[in-house]
Design a protein around this motif. Structure first.
Motif, mmCIF file in Angstrom:
data_model
loop_
_atom_site.group_PDB
_atom_site.id
_atom_site.type_symbol
_atom_site.label_atom_id
_atom_site.label_comp_id
_atom_site.label_asym_id
_atom_site.label_seq_id
_atom_site.Cartn_x
_atom_site.Cartn_y
_atom_site.Cartn_z
ATOM 1 N N LEU B 263 0.843 -1.198 0.000
ATOM 2 C CA LEU B 263 0.000 0.000 0.000
ATOM 3 C C LEU B 263 0.879 1.250 0.000
ATOM 4 N N ARG B 264 1.919 1.210 0.823
ATOM 5 C CA ARG B 264 2.829 2.356 0.896
ATOM 6 C C ARG B 264 3.587 2.547 -0.397
ATOM 7 N N TYR B 270 -7.184 5.890 -5.112
ATOM 8 C CA TYR B 270 -8.583 5.552 -4.916
ATOM 9 C C TYR B 270 -8.549 4.288 -4.076
ATOM 10 N N TYR B 271 -9.241 4.293 -2.961
ATOM 11 C CA TYR B 271 -9.031 3.204 -2.009
ATOM 12 C C TYR B 271 -10.352 2.777 -1.408
ATOM 13 N N LEU B 343 0.503 5.340 6.463
ATOM 14 C CA LEU B 343 -0.677 4.535 6.147
ATOM 15 C C LEU B 343 -0.760 4.211 4.659
ATOM 16 N N GLY B 344 0.119 4.782 3.853
ATOM 17 C CA GLY B 344 0.073 4.574 2.404
ATOM 18 C C GLY B 344 -1.051 5.359 1.761
ATOM 19 N N MET B 345 -1.441 6.460 2.386
ATOM 20 C CA MET B 345 -2.611 7.183 1.899
ATOM 21 C C MET B 345 -2.269 8.593 1.435
ATOM 22 N N SER B 346 -1.007 8.821 1.116
ATOM 23 C CA SER B 346 -0.593 10.173 0.728
ATOM 24 C C SER B 346 -1.288 10.667 -0.525
ATOM 25 N N ILE B 369 -7.575 13.716 9.471
ATOM 26 C CA ILE B 369 -6.179 13.845 9.029
ATOM 27 C C ILE B 369 -6.105 14.051 7.509
ATOM 28 N N GLY B 370 -7.245 14.395 6.916
ATOM 29 C CA GLY B 370 -7.219 14.846 5.526
ATOM 30 C C GLY B 370 -7.476 13.769 4.498
ATOM 31 N N ILE B 371 -8.015 12.632 4.914
ATOM 32 C CA ILE B 371 -8.345 11.591 3.938
ATOM 33 C C ILE B 371 -9.826 11.673 3.610
#
Lengths: 278, 658
Positions: B263-264, B270-271, B343-346, B369-371
């Motif tokens: 993931l990272r 898109y998740y 979290l791999g969500m950048s 946190i901006g997701i």
């Protein structure tokens, strides 16, 4: 596209034959080996052979000389008498470096990995003998070093995939549980692409599930790479299940040799394990 | 999209023609990400389809697909569909005896599976599945000496020969597939009774996929990680239907254990994940934070407080005080940015969760946190969704507005019903069930109780049949209570009882990872799950959680009557292998009530302890018995709040009672 098997449309799928392995000629012969430490006779006049592609188990009670036998085979100990013939070349003794170069790899009863290094780096050390680049080439990342590193890394990744340890590739070995460390040690031994693999108690201290996994990996190694395996193991269930032939040692002497069923029925073996009144 | 693109095979050919070099599939293999472009994928699918055709596979036939998310298995779905066949993905972690039912129900003759593990399970099921004749595998390892099974390489080689011998066959086959043909059959998880095969057409799934692509402005440059079970409708929509509809890139992780690393590395834009995945991520994060140094912990705590105060508003684009904005910007730099990276969500533009209710605090955490985490609502029968949350109108307690092309309304009995192109064609061989689910006017009955708020967003309360009453008439929604309990990181599962009883009682399952860590930090020695679950300290900690839930329930005048009166902590983890959870990890409440009847009786009889012996199935298939003496505790309850419910919490219960 290497293995295109004929497609059988009519026959229903089925499980493999009971034993798919075909043992070849003798790859390792141990003749009249005797080893003593001062007055202690560790091995007395031991002879047996190992055939190509087979899984050969060495069993026996504690102190029977099993690990000493492996140490003689890969050159850690020098026997006082006897010869070892590996791939047709007889010799009285070998040194460990020669043994490794000839294709003998092993794992140890007590894990001997570099605890602070990652799993990947530990396995890479198993490729050491295959790297021909000089120190300067490696340091400067020139000449043969780059291609060698890539080819070796590819082989190591194949082994990581084979033993299903992708998720711990970057983890320092010291942080891993015992069962996984054992698997990493097997991976390092495999990295040398050995002809003969010596496993010293690969399943000691494992729970049932870990043992099953390890059994499967040993069988897979044997089948996929055709590696000949000599293993020491105390779990009789495992030994009887996966080995083709078994050697039994007791007090440094050979007391049994044969297929698992024969060994199980051998009175001397039963006595050695259960003890008899003298 | 015009009619010429009305089927999955035609979409595939379209992408291969329009964006031949664009990455379609990636897989991490031997430590390196391998890429297949759309033209590569089209060529593979062509060879695979021709190979299947050479083996006699044809229109209307079923191809079982079993394994982890592997590119070749996704291609196999497309290959079956190119021939007018139906893909039948099955849950890869089910044991052989669970395969038998579905294999027989779908009359499977052809199956493509991932590896030796799955081949062995198929062979174990073989004697009970007379139709099964063709078995193909992806990974050849350990399969050299099997007979009658065929490798992917051999099948595609056969296909290329067949293609040369029959030029024009493949194109004709693709052209013959009609949008109204069934494309996939997904089995329901079986929360109630035996699994049912839900038959969906090309048109239905493409309508769902196109609708959501439009809704969230997805482009071919988006990237997703495909890691959820292929048999789940969610994965089929996000990793297959939308992939084919939009032409973006799917990424298959190296193995189930490496998903977080992968993931990272991929950084999807898109998740999609069910709440339990978000929960696990947060639990791990919390554990790691608690082990961090004092300064880091203080910084984290400070900026998380800032995020809680204003983060969700900033993510939603609402006005926020200047001071908070500055603090939040600083937090971006120090905490939220690095956190998203870990979290791999950048790179995430849109993230969705569905499949179960998400804890409000959990939801708020990710948004703060901006997701851009949003919720949707739907089921296997509606191609995953019927309602979705639009950007800028995301709320904690809703599941969004009706999606494009779908009509959604609430029936007079409080049940949510839907009509649109993505409603299932039928349940396979179950006309009775089909008739029950779809009424004469074409409305599909979801079985969920819900209502629309003034903002036009749908709110789901519970399963319609689960919403009940206590003997004193108080409204009781078991899922609602369980979800509240499950939000605590230390609680993994909860099961509430109360229908037709005088009070609510609950079973609690602790989270081994989280509670184990908690115990370690308190120097609490334990020998295993059962021992840890029985520690008085753990019981007290769980008791505090239950008390907090009761306090929250008391604040809602409609649900205050259904506070948890007594609870116990179970000695074993609820497990799909023991039939206590479905494969999608939903609690099977009535089964559990039956299996642990002794415990339920003890709860209601007011006993202080109860001895229980439970049979368990280990991962290697062996069975054993776990015995324990469980303590049963009373929970502190709160009087009904005198004031009305606080603003923002809607009168959930009124509609359900109506």
């Amino acid at each position: 596209m290497s293995e295109v098997a004929p497609v059988t449309a009519t026959s229903r799928p089925s499980a493999p034959r009971a034993s798919a392995r075909t043992a070849g000629g003798v790859i390792l012969a141990v003749d009249h080996i005797s080893l003593a430490f001062g007055g202690v006779k560790a091995l007395t006049d031991i002879s047996f052979d190992v055939r190509e592609h087979e899984i050969r188990a060495i069993i026996g009670p504690n102190g029977a000389g099993k690990s000493s036998m492996l140490n003689v085979i890969n050159g850690v100990y020098r026997p006082q008498h006897g010869t070892i013939t590996f791939r047709g070349v007889p010799r009285h003794d070998v040194n460990t470096h020669e043994a490794a170069a000839q294709g003998i790899a092993r794992t140890f009863q007590n894990i001997a990995l570099f605890k602070g290094m990652s799993v990947l780096d530990n396995i890479m050390t198993g490729r050491n003998l295959r790297m021909k680049a000089t120190f300067v080439e490696q340091a400067l990342w020139i000449g043969r070093a780059r291609n060698e590193e890539l080819a070796n890394r590819h082989k190591v990744e194949e082994i990581i995939d084979f033993l299903e340890i992708q998720h711990i590739r970057r983890t320092p070995v010291g942080r891993l549980p015992y069962g996984l460390q054992k698997r990493v040690e097997l991976a390092r031994a495999l990295a040398a692409e050995p002809v003969l693999l010596l496993l010293d108690e690969p399943m000691a201290g494992m729970n049932v599930e870990e043992k099953q996994d390890m059994c499967r990996f040993i069988l897979d190694v044997n089948e996929q790479y055709g590696t000949t395996i000599v293993l020491i193991e105390h779990d009789m269930g495992v030994v009887m299940d996966i080995s083709d032939r078994v050697v039994v040692l007791d007090y440094g002497k050979k007391i049994g040799d044969g297929v698992p069923a024969d060994v199980r029925a051998n009175q001397a073996v039963i006595d050695a394990y259960l003890g008899v009144a003298h | 999209m015009d009619d010429t693109l009305g089927t999955f095979p035609r979409r595939l050919m379209h992408h291969a023609a329009v964006r031949p070099r664009h990455a379609a599939t990636r897989e991490k293999d031997l430590g390196i990400w391998q890429t297949w472009s759309w033209s590569d994928v089209a060529a593979e699918v062509r060879a695979l389809a021709c190979g299947l055709a050479a083996q006699g596979f044809g229109p209307g036939m079923h191809l079982a697909i079993i394994g982890d998310n592997r590119p070749r298995l996704y291609w196999a779905m497309a290959a079956a569909q190119c021939l007018g066949g139906v893909a039948v993905p099955m849950y890869q972690d089910a044991p052989a005896n669970e395969f038998v039912y579905v294999l027989n129900d779908a009359a499977i003759a052809y199956a493509i599976v991932e590896d030796q593990e799955q081949v062995d399970k198929m062979l174990e099921a073989l004697p009970d599945v007379p139709t099964l004749a063709h078995l193909y595998y992806d990974d050849p390892r350990g399969l050299r000496n099997y007979s009658g099974v065929t490798s992917y390489e051999a099948l595609t080689a056969l296909g290329r020969d067949y293609d040369r011998a029959h030029p024009g066959f493949f194109d004709a086959a693709v052209a013959a597939v009609k949008p109204d043909d069934v494309s996939v059959m997904l089995y329901t998880s079986g929360t109630t009774g035996k699994p049912k095969g839900v038959r969906q057409t090309h048109a239905a799934f493409l309508a769902a996929a196109d609708g959501s692509v439009e809704f969230d402005h997805l482009t071919p440059d988006d990237s997703v990680l495909s890691y959820l079970p292929m048999a789940w409708v969610g994965d089929h929509l996000f990793s297959y239907a939308q992939w084919m509809a939009c032409g973006f890139t799917i990424n298959c992780p190296e193995s189930g254990d490496t998903v977080l690393t992968d993931l990272r590395e991929i950084g999807p834009t898109y998740y999609f994940a069910p709440p339990r995945v978000f929960e696990n991520l947060l639990t791990q994060l919390t554990i790691r934070m608690e082990d961090a140094g004092r300064i880091k912990r203080a910084v984290y705590r400070h900026f998380m407080a800032v995020a809680r105060r204003c983060g969700a508003d900033i993510t939603a684009g609402r006005p926020v005080a200047f001071g908070d904005r500055v603090q939040y910007a600083l937090g971006q730099l120090l905490v939220y940015g690095p956190l998203r990276n870990v979290l791999g969500m950048s790179r995430i533009r849109v993230a969705y969760t569905a499949g179960a209710a998400i804890g409000p605090d959990l939801f708020r955490f990710y948004r703060s946190i901006g997701i851009n985490l949003k919720q949707f609502y739907g089921s296997t029968e509606t191609c995953a969704y019927i309602c979705m949350q639009p950007d800028g109108a995301v709320k904690l307690d809703t599941v969004g507005v009706p999606a494009p092309r779908v009509d959604v309304k609430v029936a007079p009995n409080g049940e949510v019903i839907a009509r649109g192109p993505m409603v299932l064609k039928e349940y396979y061989k179950r006309p009775d069930a089909t008739a029950e689910a779809i009424d004469a006017d074409g409305w599909f009955h979801t079985g969920d109780a819900g209502f629309f708020g003034d903002d036009g967003q749908l709110r789901i309360i519970d399963r319609a049949k689960d919403v009940g009453k206590l003997t004193d008439g108080s409204l009781y929604a078991p899922n609602y209570i369980e979800n509240k309990l499950k939000f605590f990181p230390h609680i993994k599962e909860a099961v509430a009882f109360g229908q037709g009883r005088d009070r609510v009682c609950a079973f609690v399952n602790i989270d081994m990872g989280s509670v184990g860590d908690w115990a370690e930090r308190r120097n609490l020695a334990y020998s295993g799950y059962a021992d840890l679950a029985a520690k008085p300290e753990v019981l007290a900690m769980v008791g505090q959680c239950v008390e907090d839930v009761n306090a929250a329930l008391a604040a809602d005048p409609n649900l205050a009557g259904a506070q948890v009166a007594r609870f116990l902590v179970l000695h074993k983890e609820l497990d799909p292998d023991d039939d206590e959870l479905t494969r999608t990890r939903k609690v099977r409440r009535s089964f559990i009530a039956e299996k642990y009847a002794v415990l339920v009786d003890a709860l209601y009889a007011g006993r202080k302890t109860q001895h229980i012996e439970t049979e368990v199935k280990f991962e290697d298939g062996r069975r054993g018995v776990v015995a324990a003496d469980l303590a049963i505790l009373d929970a502190k309850m709160f009087p009904r709040a005198v004031h009305a419910a606080p603003a923002g919490s809607p009168p959930r219960a009124e509609k359900a009672a109506a």
